[in-house]
Design an enzyme around this catalytic site. Structure first.
Site, PDB file in Angstrom:
ATOM      1  N   GLU A  13      63.267  12.210   4.755  1.00 24.13           N
ATOM      2  CA  GLU A  13      64.627  11.844   5.154  1.00 24.13           C
ATOM      3  C   GLU A  13      64.897  12.656   6.415  1.00 24.13           C
ATOM      4  O   GLU A  13      64.780  13.884   6.403  1.00 24.13           O
ATOM      5  CB  GLU A  13      65.596  12.206   4.026  1.00 24.13           C
ATOM      6  N   ASP A  44      78.021  17.647   7.058  1.00 23.30           N
ATOM      7  CA  ASP A  44      77.065  18.724   6.862  1.00 23.30           C
ATOM      8  C   ASP A  44      77.694  20.107   6.896  1.00 23.30           C
ATOM      9  O   ASP A  44      78.616  20.363   7.652  1.00 23.30           O
ATOM     10  CB  ASP A  44      75.962  18.635   7.918  1.00 23.30           C
TER      11      ASP A  44
END
Length: 268
Positions: free
Chosen positions: A49, A60
């Site tokens: 990924e 994030d």
């Protein structure tokens, strides 16, 4: 059979789940980034990924934001990213490669252009972190046209209606969130997920891979036991890069040890 289907079939025969590490392409620099991706697959990663560096990664936490900054500082552009993906694809023709990106990156040169580049480089799936299912049609149509699976997130608090939509629109795999919030190994995954998996399965969703906060083998084992098809580990993988960025040999050794241990935990 596409690469994800082939992988899940192969793992089912071996009675294993998938271990999928996440890294930002170009972190800490493009050359070492290629070595990192190569090392992850060699050490047992079932799929990759990958993030394309972006200046404002909203979903994030600090670890992956740091990876984005390092990659951007080392001049990693989307063109560089697609070149590196194509190189990994040529070396590993069967390993599924997924991208985790933000909508602005997809829009930058036009949606169709983005998915064309994905197809040419050998990308299997794209998850756009800031595009919910109800805004996804344009992206999804282009993805499918270019043989790329659109991946959707199943959040822990999802209603049946949301899960049904995720199951219907997604392909390849379903990204199952272990908890709400931003990514990060600092915050433990909030199991249990068995209930969420049972609900997803009733809508015949693509196999669910659990992500967010997965940093140790015990969590991988727990995810597989609960019925997940695999586990994704991002921040914990990126943290190793952060810690050893100035010593490539130590970095690749640490990633090998981490990946082997995480993969071993997928055995049922």
């Amino acid at each position: 059979m596409d690469r994800y289907q082939a992988l899940f079939a192969k793992l089912a025969e071996k009675n294993q789940g998938a271990f999928v590490p996440f890294v930002t392409i170009g972190d800490p620099n493009p050359e070492l980034s290629y070595e990192i991706m190569d090392t992850l697959v060699k050490a047992g990663a079932d799929a990759l990924e990958l993030g394309i560096p972006f200046s404002d990664p909203l979903a994030d936490g600090p670890t992956i934001q740091g990876a984005n900054i390092r990659a951007l500082n080392s001049k990693t552009t989307p063109i560089v990213c697609f070149d590196l993906i194509a190189k990994i694809r040529a070396k590993y023709p069967e390993t599924p490669i997924g991208l985790l990106v933000y909508a602005n990156l997809v829009f930058a040169n036009g949606i169709d252009t983005f998915y064309t580049k994905c197809q040419q480089a050998g990308v299997d799936s794209v998850l756009i972190a800031d595009v919910p299912t109800n805004e996804s049609e344009e992206f999804r149509t282009s993805a499918i046209k270019h043989n790329v699976h659109p991946i959707f997130i199943a959040p822990p608090s999802a209603s049946d209606e949301t899960l049904e939509t995720v199951a219907k629109l997604g392909g390849g795999y379903t990204y199952l969130l272990s908890r709400a919030g931003v990514t990060g190994a600092e915050t433990k995954a909030g199991m249990p997920v068995a209930q969420l998996l049972a609900r997803l399965n009733q809508f015949d969703a693509p196999p669910a891979i659990l992500g967010f906060g997965i940093s140790e083998p015990a969590q991988v084992e727990e995810a597989i036991k609960a019925g997940a098809a695999g586990a994704i580990s991002g921040s914990a993988t990126v943290k190793i890069i952060e810690q050893h960025q100035d010593n490539p040999a130590a970095l690749l050794d640490a990633l090998t040890a981490f990946t082997s241990a995480m993969k071993a935990a997928t055995q049922k």
